[in-house]
Design an enzyme around this catalytic site. Sequence first.
Site, short mmCIF file in Angstrom:
data_model
loop_
_atom_site.label_atom_id
_atom_site.label_comp_id
_atom_site.label_asym_id
_atom_site.label_seq_id
_atom_site.Cartn_x
_atom_site.Cartn_y
_atom_site.Cartn_z
N GLY A 362 19.14 28.62 -12.72
CA GLY A 362 18.92 27.37 -12.01
C GLY A 362 17.82 26.54 -12.64
O GLY A 362 17.10 26.98 -13.53
N PHE A 366 10.13 22.66 -10.77
CA PHE A 366 9.02 23.27 -11.48
C PHE A 366 9.40 23.68 -12.91
O PHE A 366 8.56 23.84 -13.76
CB PHE A 366 8.57 24.50 -10.69
CG PHE A 366 7.39 25.19 -11.25
CD1 PHE A 366 6.17 24.56 -11.32
CD2 PHE A 366 7.49 26.49 -11.70
CE1 PHE A 366 5.07 25.21 -11.84
CE2 PHE A 366 6.39 27.15 -12.21
CZ PHE A 366 5.18 26.51 -12.28
N GLY A 367 10.66 23.84 -13.14
CA GLY A 367 11.11 24.28 -14.46
C GLY A 367 12.41 25.05 -14.37
O GLY A 367 13.12 24.97 -13.38
N VAL A 369 14.80 28.38 -14.14
CA VAL A 369 14.74 29.69 -13.50
C VAL A 369 15.65 30.66 -14.24
O VAL A 369 16.82 30.35 -14.50
CB VAL A 369 15.17 29.61 -12.02
CG1 VAL A 369 14.92 30.93 -11.33
CG2 VAL A 369 14.45 28.48 -11.31
N LYS A 384 10.48 31.79 -12.97
CA LYS A 384 10.44 30.35 -13.16
C LYS A 384 9.52 30.05 -14.32
O LYS A 384 8.40 30.54 -14.37
CB LYS A 384 9.88 29.67 -11.92
CG LYS A 384 10.93 29.48 -10.91
CD LYS A 384 10.47 28.64 -9.78
CE LYS A 384 11.51 28.76 -8.69
NZ LYS A 384 11.04 28.27 -7.43
N ASP A 481 9.45 19.48 -0.47
CA ASP A 481 10.69 19.43 -1.23
C ASP A 481 11.76 20.31 -0.59
O ASP A 481 12.36 21.16 -1.23
CB ASP A 481 10.42 19.86 -2.68
CG ASP A 481 11.52 19.40 -3.63
OD1 ASP A 481 12.35 18.57 -3.20
OD2 ASP A 481 11.55 19.87 -4.78
#
Length: 690
Positions: A362, A366-367, A369, A384, A481
Amino acid sequence: MRPRKGFIIILFFFASFGFLDPVVLAENTSFEFPSFNFRNISLLGDSYLRNGVIGLTRSVDVPTSSAGSIIYNNPITFFDPETNITASFSTKFAFSINNVNPSSFGDGLTFFISPSNQTLGSPGGYLGLVNSSQLTSNKFVAVEFDTRMDSHLNDPSENHVGLDIDSMNSIKTAEPIVQGIDLKSGNFITAWIDYKNEQGKLMVFLSYYSLKPEKPTLSVDISLSNYLKGIMYVGFSASTEGSTELHQIQNWSFQTSGFLAPRPNLQPHNVSDNSVTAVGVDIPKTGSSKKHEKKLGLGVAIAGPAFFFVVLSVLVYVSVKKLRDVRRQKIFRTDFVACPREYNYKELKLATKGFHPSRIIGHGSFGTVYKAFFISTGTIAAVKRSRHSHDGKTEFLAELSIIAGLRHKNLVQLQGWCVEKGELLLVYEFMPNGSLDKMLYLEPERGHLLNWSHRVNIAIGLASVLSYLHQECEQIVIHRDIKAGNILLDGNFNPRLGDFGLAKLMDHDKSPVSTLTAGTMGYLAPEYLQYGKATEKTDVFSYGVVVLEVACGRRPIEREGTKMVNLVDWVWGLHSQGKIIEAADKRLKEEFIEEEMKKLLLLGLSCANPDSADRPSMRRVLQILNNEAACLPVPKLKPSLIFSCSLPLSIDEIVSDGEEDNKRNSMCEIKIVSDSEESNTSHSMCVDKD
Ligand SMILES: *[C@@H]1O[C@H](CO)[C@@H](O)[C@H](O)[C@H]1NC(C)=O
Ligand SMILES: *[C@@H]1O[C@H](CO)[C@@H](O)[C@H](O)[C@H]1NC(C)=O
Ligand SMILES: *[C@@H]1O[C@H](CO)[C@@H](O)[C@H](O)[C@H]1NC(C)=O
Ligand SMILES: *[C@@H]1O[C@H](CO)[C@@H](O)[C@H](O)[C@H]1NC(C)=O
Ligand SMILES: *[C@@H]1O[C@H](CO)[C@@H](O)[C@H](O)[C@H]1NC(C)=O
Ligand SMILES: *[C@@H]1O[C@H](CO)[C@@H](O)[C@H](O)[C@H]1NC(C)=O
Ligand SMILES: *[C@@H]1O[C@H](CO)[C@@H](O)[C@H](O)[C@H]1NC(C)=O
């Protein structure tokens, strides 16, 4: 006193044998390993046990072949000569087959039933089940999960399931890929094998989830009564061929059924009521009166020593078992509640095959996964990896300590972190069922639809964790979020909120809005879009949108022809016309409780009220869902808001900005252009840095 009592017991022990009926009927067997330990299991060949997980083949990357098996120690009765009954059986286990590197491969694993407790065969296509030099001597009934195509064994593909009896040439095979299952994916797969002797049918079911699918992967009409003879052993075997493939068994349950219950006249003892109560009451009060004890001993000796013995052994057994359970639970607790720890970079790199693209599960705000597989412990985690280098390491660690301190059953637990090589990595629990948006929009196409009770459970779980973050923990945590993509589902489809607090981390580099995926826009409260200030109430708004998604099975912003339809507006429109129930997800085919559905839809609307003052608190939402508070009235017309400073910002503009990116599910920049300023300056939204 005590020695004498012991003597009496020993005496009864011998005495009671005379009372037991020698005819014993076969009994159904049942056992379960939620995780494995060395008790009751024999490890043969290259198999090993680590952290409660069984590995069947060698875990080191060496160019040799490997074969291993494990066998349940206790023999299992499959046939009762007394009644001429062959047992039916069913077993369920979770396994994974992992390739350590792209060039590694192996042969697969089997579940087998064998008359021998020493079954260990050869590596390669023999799957550790038969010995290559004496192919004909082994007797077994096995279900193979084969990941290698051996044409001399008539394998159909390198991803098949088959029933094998006394030979590696399968009686019948099937290919799980038809149901979207790849045995070698590395994911945990749950397998169910059911054999019904009366119907002469054996069925194998496979799923990435713990819900048993309706359709079997393999179904064979066969009577095994010629093969299941008397007492046999059950176990697993696996093999590799000049390479490495990891075969792991996570948990296992097995039971036989179909044997007759013992006939009533086999109960040998007719004990008078008197002695029953005497035994039950007096045993615990050890030696309170000598006289009483004598009387008791005498009474029991006359009325039924066997019964006494039975009761006593039950008492001893129960207390020993209880003691053991308590001890075991303690061990579990210290083992599994581990605090987040620092990982080293090498470890994470190895576990993700060097951040190999095939391991990506995914993309978050944040970045990226990755799925990580730790060979040394046999565990799986999600890692992550941030795209940005973080200079503010101290701030990051301070922030991390807040997140690490949060504990709630509906949070994805942080297991550790790593700050090295200018990269920031976070290690989380791995959630086998992926994200809510995947379960709502992608999985139904593959035939997995979230049912109503799961959906209600998701709404409640999410309300519970948000209520915790907003009201119950020491420091108010605003998630900022909340969206279907950040809600993960565990093995039992319980919601787990992920990615929280991370928006705050991003503040140091960039404003979060500039890095939000376009898909996030539908979740943002109007005042957040306007002023960029996140509060509990902006979380409540996002929660409302998620609840509507769960009830309607529609995305927050959905394209209808050329128009973009906002979910909140759409549901509110139906509510205005008095037919809110039409918003219910059509794919559920009316399989829901209408009152509950209405309640969820109205609750979603009251949370997504444009006026933040009218939104309920998360605690209130939880009370409403738990029927502890009345539903809130929802105005027939959606309230409209007037902002003091007017930024001409419409959802459509934002969406059309990010449309293409939305499809590719990648990052996109969202610029908010203000007309009131003459130069076309782009505003980046200011976000509070409390
Ligand atoms: C292990 O074996 C003992 C008897 O040998 C039995 O009482 C126990 O239930 C078994 N445990 C499992 C998990 O099968
Ligand atoms: C067995 O393990 C799998 C994979 O970890 C998990 O999804 C499943 O819930 C477990 N089943 C039981 C009964 O513990
Ligand atoms: C036992 O049952 C099988 C069928 O399951 C039957 O063929 C056989 O004759 C039976 N044997 C006896 C002794 O009843
Ligand atoms: C295998 O079973 C025999 C009895 O049939 C027993 O003596 C032996 O200890 C068992 N071996 C293992 C490894 O359990
Ligand atoms: C196969 O059987 C032979 C002869 O009994 C034995 O020497 C050999 O070790 C066995 N191989 C395996 C892998 O069990
Ligand atoms: C074995 O299981 C069957 C159900 O398949 C049940 O009817 C029977 O009573 C059980 N027998 C024993 C001895 O528990
Ligand atoms: C057991 O004892 C009671 C009286 O105590 C008697 O009525 C009953 O018939 C007895 N049952 C058997 C199976 O002997």
